[in-house]
Design a protein around this motif. Structure first.
Motif, short mmCIF file in Angstrom:
data_model
loop_
_atom_site.label_atom_id
_atom_site.label_comp_id
_atom_site.label_asym_id
_atom_site.label_seq_id
_atom_site.Cartn_x
_atom_site.Cartn_y
_atom_site.Cartn_z
N GLY A 13 16.37 -56.92 -23.57
CA GLY A 13 15.61 -55.87 -22.88
C GLY A 13 16.32 -54.54 -22.92
N SER A 16 15.04 -50.37 -22.85
CA SER A 16 14.33 -49.65 -21.78
C SER A 16 14.91 -49.99 -20.41
CB SER A 16 12.85 -50.06 -21.84
OG SER A 16 12.11 -49.48 -20.81
N GLY A 17 14.61 -49.15 -19.45
CA GLY A 17 14.82 -49.44 -18.05
C GLY A 17 16.17 -50.03 -17.70
N ILE A 18 16.17 -51.14 -17.00
CA ILE A 18 17.39 -51.76 -16.49
C ILE A 18 18.28 -52.23 -17.65
CG2 ILE A 18 18.30 -53.68 -15.11
CD1 ILE A 18 15.64 -53.49 -13.45
N ALA A 65 11.23 -65.07 -26.50
CA ALA A 65 10.46 -66.30 -26.35
C ALA A 65 10.41 -67.12 -27.63
CB ALA A 65 9.03 -65.96 -25.91
N ALA A 91 15.36 -58.75 -20.46
CA ALA A 91 13.99 -58.59 -21.00
C ALA A 91 13.00 -59.28 -20.07
CB ALA A 91 13.90 -59.22 -22.39
N ILE A 93 8.47 -59.13 -18.69
CA ILE A 93 7.16 -58.48 -18.64
C ILE A 93 6.50 -58.78 -17.30
CG2 ILE A 93 6.68 -58.31 -21.12
CD1 ILE A 93 5.16 -60.94 -20.96
N ARG A 109 2.20 -66.71 -21.25
CA ARG A 109 3.03 -65.68 -21.90
C ARG A 109 4.10 -65.14 -20.94
NH1 ARG A 109 5.67 -64.56 -26.35
NH2 ARG A 109 6.18 -62.35 -26.51
N SER A 140 16.19 -61.92 -12.06
CA SER A 140 15.10 -62.47 -11.28
C SER A 140 14.36 -61.28 -10.65
CB SER A 140 15.67 -63.45 -10.25
OG SER A 140 14.62 -64.04 -9.53
N SER A 141 13.94 -61.40 -9.42
CA SER A 141 13.16 -60.34 -8.79
C SER A 141 13.02 -60.63 -7.30
CB SER A 141 11.77 -60.29 -9.43
OG SER A 141 10.89 -59.47 -8.68
N PRO A 184 16.05 -57.34 -8.47
CA PRO A 184 15.69 -55.95 -8.21
C PRO A 184 14.35 -55.84 -7.50
CG PRO A 184 16.10 -56.35 -10.56
CD PRO A 184 15.94 -57.66 -9.90
N ILE A 187 12.55 -50.42 -8.43
CA ILE A 187 13.40 -49.67 -9.35
C ILE A 187 12.48 -48.90 -10.30
CG2 ILE A 187 15.17 -49.86 -11.13
CD1 ILE A 187 16.16 -50.76 -8.36
N THR A 192 7.60 -50.42 -13.88
CA THR A 192 6.99 -50.15 -12.57
C THR A 192 6.07 -48.93 -12.66
OG1 THR A 192 9.09 -49.10 -12.00
CG2 THR A 192 8.67 -51.24 -11.04
P1 NAP Z 1 11.10 -52.27 -18.84
O1 NAP Z 1 11.55 -50.86 -18.72
O2 NAP Z 1 9.69 -52.54 -19.22
O3 NAP Z 1 12.09 -53.03 -19.81
C1 NAP Z 1 11.84 -54.34 -20.26
C2 NAP Z 1 12.22 -54.42 -21.72
O4 NAP Z 1 12.06 -55.80 -22.13
C3 NAP Z 1 11.28 -53.59 -22.60
O5 NAP Z 1 12.02 -52.85 -23.55
C4 NAP Z 1 10.44 -54.64 -23.27
O6 NAP Z 1 9.95 -54.26 -24.55
C5 NAP Z 1 11.41 -55.79 -23.40
N1 NAP Z 1 10.73 -57.04 -23.69
C6 NAP Z 1 9.52 -57.44 -23.21
N2 NAP Z 1 9.21 -58.62 -23.74
C7 NAP Z 1 10.22 -58.98 -24.57
C8 NAP Z 1 10.45 -60.09 -25.41
N3 NAP Z 1 9.58 -61.09 -25.51
N4 NAP Z 1 11.60 -60.12 -26.14
C9 NAP Z 1 12.49 -59.11 -26.06
N5 NAP Z 1 12.32 -58.02 -25.28
C10 NAP Z 1 11.19 -57.96 -24.55
O7 NAP Z 1 11.27 -53.02 -17.43
P2 NAP Z 1 12.47 -53.03 -16.36
O8 NAP Z 1 11.88 -52.60 -15.07
O9 NAP Z 1 13.70 -52.41 -16.89
O10 NAP Z 1 12.67 -54.62 -16.25
C11 NAP Z 1 13.81 -55.28 -16.68
C12 NAP Z 1 13.88 -56.62 -15.97
O11 NAP Z 1 13.98 -56.38 -14.55
C13 NAP Z 1 12.63 -57.48 -16.17
O12 NAP Z 1 13.03 -58.83 -16.30
C14 NAP Z 1 11.87 -57.29 -14.88
O13 NAP Z 1 11.03 -58.38 -14.58
C15 NAP Z 1 13.01 -57.15 -13.89
N6 NAP Z 1 12.63 -56.51 -12.62
C16 NAP Z 1 12.36 -55.17 -12.58
C17 NAP Z 1 12.03 -54.60 -11.36
C18 NAP Z 1 11.76 -53.12 -11.20
O14 NAP Z 1 11.53 -52.67 -10.06
N7 NAP Z 1 11.77 -52.34 -12.27
C19 NAP Z 1 11.93 -55.39 -10.20
C20 NAP Z 1 12.21 -56.74 -10.31
C21 NAP Z 1 12.58 -57.29 -11.52
P3 NAP Z 1 8.43 -53.72 -24.64
O15 NAP Z 1 8.45 -52.40 -23.96
O16 NAP Z 1 8.19 -53.65 -26.12
O17 NAP Z 1 7.58 -54.73 -23.93
#
Ligand code: NAP
Length: 249
Positions: A13, A16-18, A65, A91, A93, A109, A140-141, A184, A187, A192
């Motif tokens: 992952g 992007s993001g985290i 996956a 990573a 979704i 998925r 986790s979350s 998290p 965030i 989000t």
């Molecule tokens: P994000 O900015 O959407 O980053 C997620 C990254 O994972 C994206 O670059 C995405 O690529 C990639 N990804 C998705 N499916 C994938 C796959 N099958 N194989 C490899 N990479 C894949 O989201 P984020 O907020 O940073 O989230 C990171 C993690 O934190 C996630 O597990 C999320 O559930 C968790 N989380 C986030 C929050 C929050 O408040 N942000 C809260 C709780 C948990 P694409 O853009 O191409 O899909």
């Protein structure tokens, strides 16, 4: 601090993001990095930014996956750096939908990426992490800790990540491998930003998950990931740490 000098980390992952924030943080702390994501261009950008911070970086497009892509990514990391000390499974979704409208295909998925993907990465990395007495940090979350409306699939997948984390922590503790999870909440990331509520969502239900103070950037989670992956976390194992500004306190 250079807690990761001489060490190598694999981060999923990371485009992007985290995930990107964690990659930058570990780069600043001296780690060699193997970055993985689906988004090729953004992933290359993350790699460049980590390189600018002095890290040796390799990156690979990989669907977490997909069993064979995961095997190839871990093998690529071991080949490039000759070791693996930290695996950060970030990573993921999100799907926000009424439970009654969530299709089996959508549910599958979400589980495949968030839960199976985390497991596949852990399994593939195990031999290397056991050799280095390394650490896994899963993502986790807060959705795994309290009911999150309109997140049946997502919440179930993150509950699974938490249980998987505790299982691995206990199973490998005697061999010096640690496994922890971050939880998290609120965030600010592309996830989000783009996660819109389904039609007719009950805003009162959703409001319980609103931040008490303010939403934070992904660096707020990256610092914790670095701590758990580093020697500073050496006696922390099987733990889930909330990073949500106190929403679920
Ligand atoms: P994000 O900015 O959407 O980053 C997620 C990254 O994972 C994206 O670059 C995405 O690529 C990639 N990804 C998705 N499916 C994938 C796959 N099958 N194989 C490899 N990479 C894949 O989201 P984020 O907020 O940073 O989230 C990171 C993690 O934190 C996630 O597990 C999320 O559930 C968790 N989380 C986030 C929050 C929050 O408040 N942000 C809260 C709780 C948990 P694409 O853009 O191409 O899909």
């Amino acid at each position: 601090m250079k807690r990761f000098a001489g060490k190598a980390a694999l981060i999923t992952g990371a485009a992007s993001g985290i995930g990107r924030a964690a990659a930058l943080r570990l780069a600043e702390e001296g780690s060699d990095l193997y970055l993985v994501d689906l988004a090729a261009d953004a992933l290359a950008e993350s790699a460049q930014q980590c390189g600018e911070r002095g890290a040796a970086v390799a990156h690979a497009v990989c669907d977490v996956a997909d069993e064979s892509q995961v095997q190839a990514a871990v093998a690529g990391c071991a080949e490039r750096f000759g070791r693996l000390d930290a695996l950060c499974n970030i990573a993921g979704i999100l799907l926000l939908e009424h439970a009654g409208n969530t299709t089996a295909q959508q549910f599958r998925r979400i589980l495949e990426v968030n839960l199976l993907g985390t497991f596949l990465m852990c399994r593939a990395a195990l031999p290397h992490l056991l050799e280095s007495r390394g650490a896994i940090v899963n993502t986790s979350s807060t959705a795994a800790l309290a009911g999150m409306p309109y997140a049946a699939a997502y919440g179930a997948s993150k509950g699974g990540v938490s249980a998987l984390t505790r299982t691995l922590a206990v199973e490998f503790a005697k061999q010096g491998l640690r496994c922890n999870a971050v939880c998290p909440g609120s965030i600010r990331t592309p996830m989000t930003g783009s996660g819109s509520l389904p039609e007719n969502a009950d805003l009162q239900l959703v409001s319980r998950a609103m931040p008490l103070d303010e939403a934070r950037g992904p660096e707020a989670v990256a610092g914790l990931i670095a701590l758990l992956a580093s020697e500073d976390g050496r006696h922390i194992n099987g733990e889930e740490v909330r990073v949500d500004g106190g929403t679920l306190a």
